[in-house]
Design an enzyme around this catalytic site. Structure first.
Site, PDB file in Angstrom:
ATOM      1  CE  LYS A  13      -1.896  -0.967   3.989  1.00  0.00           C
ATOM      2  NZ  LYS A  13      -1.243  -2.328   4.120  1.00  0.00           N
ATOM      3  NE  ARG A  88      -4.197  -1.046  10.058  1.00  0.00           N
ATOM      4  CZ  ARG A  88      -3.286  -0.391   9.623  1.00  0.00           C
ATOM      5  NH1 ARG A  88      -3.111   0.590   9.178  1.00  0.00           N
ATOM      6  NH2 ARG A  88      -1.952  -1.100   9.274  1.00  0.00           N
ATOM      7  NE  ARG A 127       8.078  -2.293   6.040  1.00  0.00           N
ATOM      8  CZ  ARG A 127       6.777  -2.295   5.974  1.00  0.00           C
ATOM      9  NH1 ARG A 127       5.844  -1.647   5.335  1.00  0.00           N
ATOM     10  NH2 ARG A 127       6.245  -2.373   7.343  1.00  0.00           N
ATOM     11  NE  ARG A 160       6.832  -0.347  10.017  1.00  0.00           N
ATOM     12  CZ  ARG A 160       5.504  -0.322   9.500  1.00  0.00           C
ATOM     13  NH1 ARG A 160       5.586   0.382   8.133  1.00  0.00           N
ATOM     14  NH2 ARG A 160       4.614  -0.989   9.859  1.00  0.00           N
ATOM     15  NE  ARG A 171       2.364  -4.880  11.019  1.00  0.00           N
ATOM     16  CZ  ARG A 171       3.465  -4.625  10.234  1.00  0.00           C
ATOM     17  NH1 ARG A 171       4.626  -5.108  10.257  1.00  0.00           N
ATOM     18  NH2 ARG A 171       3.129  -4.014   9.352  1.00  0.00           N
TER      19      ARG A 171
HETATM   20  P1  AP5 Z   1       4.983  -1.431   1.816  1.00  0.00           P
HETATM   21  O1  AP5 Z   1       4.338  -0.587   0.514  1.00  0.00           O
HETATM   22  O2  AP5 Z   1       5.900  -0.899   2.910  1.00  0.00           O
HETATM   23  O3  AP5 Z   1       3.504  -2.214   2.291  1.00  0.00           O
HETATM   24  P2  AP5 Z   1       2.336  -1.963   3.149  1.00  0.00           P
HETATM   25  O4  AP5 Z   1       1.027  -2.622   2.670  1.00  0.00           O
HETATM   26  O5  AP5 Z   1       2.402  -0.398   3.155  1.00  0.00           O
HETATM   27  O6  AP5 Z   1       2.895  -2.209   4.796  1.00  0.00           O
HETATM   28  P3  AP5 Z   1       2.836  -1.862   6.238  1.00  0.00           P
HETATM   29  O7  AP5 Z   1       3.339  -2.705   6.913  1.00  0.00           O
HETATM   30  O8  AP5 Z   1       3.241  -0.318   6.278  1.00  0.00           O
HETATM   31  O9  AP5 Z   1       1.295  -1.677   6.438  1.00  0.00           O
HETATM   32  P4  AP5 Z   1       0.547  -1.832   8.004  1.00  0.00           P
HETATM   33  O10 AP5 Z   1      -0.867  -1.322   7.379  1.00  0.00           O
HETATM   34  O11 AP5 Z   1       0.616  -2.793   8.563  1.00  0.00           O
HETATM   35  O12 AP5 Z   1       1.361  -0.831   8.457  1.00  0.00           O
HETATM   36  P5  AP5 Z   1       1.031   0.769   8.898  1.00  0.00           P
HETATM   37  O13 AP5 Z   1       2.301   1.462   8.720  1.00  0.00           O
HETATM   38  O14 AP5 Z   1      -0.073   1.385   7.956  1.00  0.00           O
HETATM   39  O15 AP5 Z   1       5.733  -2.717   1.262  1.00  0.00           O
HETATM   40  C1  AP5 Z   1       6.087  -3.829   1.941  1.00  0.00           C
HETATM   41  C2  AP5 Z   1       7.625  -4.387   1.364  1.00  0.00           C
HETATM   42  O16 AP5 Z   1       7.325  -4.891   0.138  1.00  0.00           O
HETATM   43  C3  AP5 Z   1       8.486  -3.123   1.101  1.00  0.00           C
HETATM   44  O17 AP5 Z   1       9.799  -3.521   1.272  1.00  0.00           O
HETATM   45  C4  AP5 Z   1       8.228  -3.085  -0.412  1.00  0.00           C
HETATM   46  O18 AP5 Z   1       9.771  -2.480  -1.101  1.00  0.00           O
HETATM   47  C5  AP5 Z   1       8.087  -4.343  -0.780  1.00  0.00           C
HETATM   48  N1  AP5 Z   1       7.082  -4.344  -2.189  1.00  0.00           N
HETATM   49  C6  AP5 Z   1       6.130  -3.477  -2.219  1.00  0.00           C
HETATM   50  N2  AP5 Z   1       5.404  -3.762  -3.350  1.00  0.00           N
HETATM   51  C7  AP5 Z   1       6.015  -4.722  -3.841  1.00  0.00           C
HETATM   52  C8  AP5 Z   1       5.880  -5.795  -5.224  1.00  0.00           C
HETATM   53  N3  AP5 Z   1       4.914  -5.199  -5.811  1.00  0.00           N
HETATM   54  N4  AP5 Z   1       6.798  -6.835  -5.094  1.00  0.00           N
HETATM   55  C9  AP5 Z   1       7.870  -6.874  -4.267  1.00  0.00           C
HETATM   56  N5  AP5 Z   1       7.973  -6.282  -3.238  1.00  0.00           N
HETATM   57  C10 AP5 Z   1       7.125  -5.103  -3.046  1.00  0.00           C
HETATM   58  O19 AP5 Z   1       0.757   0.896  10.500  1.00  0.00           O
HETATM   59  C11 AP5 Z   1       1.481   0.427  11.255  1.00  0.00           C
HETATM   60  C12 AP5 Z   1       0.895   0.384  12.657  1.00  0.00           C
HETATM   61  O20 AP5 Z   1       0.283   1.755  13.067  1.00  0.00           O
HETATM   62  C13 AP5 Z   1      -0.303  -0.641  12.794  1.00  0.00           C
HETATM   63  O21 AP5 Z   1      -0.003  -1.880  13.020  1.00  0.00           O
HETATM   64  C14 AP5 Z   1      -1.237  -0.124  14.103  1.00  0.00           C
HETATM   65  O22 AP5 Z   1      -0.572  -0.397  15.181  1.00  0.00           O
HETATM   66  C15 AP5 Z   1      -1.112   1.429  13.930  1.00  0.00           C
HETATM   67  N6  AP5 Z   1      -2.092   1.861  13.012  1.00  0.00           N
HETATM   68  C16 AP5 Z   1      -2.077   2.456  11.660  1.00  0.00           C
HETATM   69  N7  AP5 Z   1      -3.407   2.913  11.091  1.00  0.00           N
HETATM   70  C17 AP5 Z   1      -4.091   2.387  12.183  1.00  0.00           C
HETATM   71  C18 AP5 Z   1      -5.533   2.632  12.104  1.00  0.00           C
HETATM   72  N8  AP5 Z   1      -6.224   3.078  11.085  1.00  0.00           N
HETATM   73  N9  AP5 Z   1      -6.232   2.063  13.248  1.00  0.00           N
HETATM   74  C19 AP5 Z   1      -5.498   1.606  14.319  1.00  0.00           C
HETATM   75  N10 AP5 Z   1      -4.199   1.486  14.373  1.00  0.00           N
HETATM   76  C20 AP5 Z   1      -3.278   2.073  13.104  1.00  0.00           C
END
Ligand code: AP5
Length: 221
Positions: A13, A88, A127, A160, A171
């Site tokens: 994402k 979420r 990552r 991270r 997660r």
């Molecule tokens: P990446 O693009 O980083 O993936 P992502 O889907 O953004 O993953 P996140 O782990 O950031 O999502 P998340 O939703 O768990 O965490 P968030 O930061 O929002 O890609 C991942 C890897 O794959 C990278 O190395 C990339 O290079 C590679 N890649 C990408 N596309 C590829 C492809 N096509 N082919 C190969 N490789 C590829 O949230 C973190 C924490 O914050 C949550 O756990 C929670 O505690 C809190 N939080 C955030 N939002 C909320 C909410 N709305 N409500 C409650 N808690 C929340």
């Protein structure tokens, strides 16, 4: 246009949202980046969220909904945005729907990115992130580097803490229990565009751009 990028942790994402932000000049809102920045700045929100994030748990709905309510009223987002990481939970989806109505946001596009769990675990353990510009990389791409290839900041590339395998699995479990039901909630109200996130990054981007151009003809890349 209000683009909601939905999908499991690690599905890509943030990667796609950042590329679309660059190519289409649509602002990107990542709730994960906001919370991590808040922790770096030692704000009460950041300090409260930090422990939950490290454990792979969700930050309480009331905190996230208040944050979103405040952000989406900002002038910068009145012409559209890419929302990554929200909603979420079904409560967050209900609050967002109400807020969109209030703010007259009625060009919503929901993108659902999909990939298998094993690939997700592989991607997340591999990552690396820049703490200065929040850009995302694979370990291979930045191995041995001292500066961020995107912003040039020194010593800012890190792994991270929630990208350890046991936290990743937790997660994913929380995603399946609390976040996937949001898809059914949204499906009843919006058309959902399903994206094969197993494809290479640039192919995923092209697929998304085609979808966006189909929805809104004046999207220029
Ligand atoms: P990446 O693009 O980083 O993936 P992502 O889907 O953004 O993953 P996140 O782990 O950031 O999502 P998340 O939703 O768990 O965490 P968030 O930061 O929002 O890609 C991942 C890897 O794959 C990278 O190395 C990339 O290079 C590679 N890649 C990408 N596309 C590829 C492809 N096509 N082919 C190969 N490789 C590829 O949230 C973190 C924490 O914050 C949550 O756990 C929670 O505690 C809190 N939080 C955030 N939002 C909320 C909410 N709305 N409500 C409650 N808690 C929340």
């Amino acid at each position: 246009m209000q683009i909601i990028i939905f999908g499991s942790p690690g599905v890509g994402k943030g990667t796609q949202a950042k590329i679309l932000n660059n190519r289409l000049a649509i602002p990107h809102i990542s709730t994960g980046d906001l919370l991590r920045d808040a922790y770096r700045n030692k704000t009460p929100l950041g300090l409260k969220a930090h422990e939950l994030i490290e454990r792979g748990e969700l930050v309480p709905d009331n905190i996230m909904i208040d944050l979103m309510r405040e952000m989406l009223r900002e002038k910068a987002y009145q012409n559209g945005f890419i929302l990554d990481g929200f909603p979420r939970t079904v409560s967050q989806a209900e609050a967002l729907e109400k807020l969109f109505k209030e703010l007259n946001f009625n060009h919503t596009v929901v993108l659902m990115m999909q990939a298998e769990e094993d690939e997700i675990v592989k991607r997340l353990t591999n990552r690396r992130t820049c703490s200065s510009c929040n850009n995302i990389f694979t370990h291979d791409k930045v191995k041995g580097l001292d500066t961020c290839p995107n912003c040039g900041a020194k010593g800012t590339l890190y792994q991270r803490n929630d990208d350890k395998e046991e936290v990743i699995r937790k997660r994913i479990k929380i995603y399946e229990e609390s976040t996937l039901p949001v898809l059914n909630y949204m499906r009843a109200k919006e058309k959902i565009y399903f994206i094969n996130a197993l494809n290479p990054v640039d192919e995923v981007t092209e697929e998304i751009i085609k979808i966006l151009q189909g929805v809104k003809e004046d999207i220029t890349v």
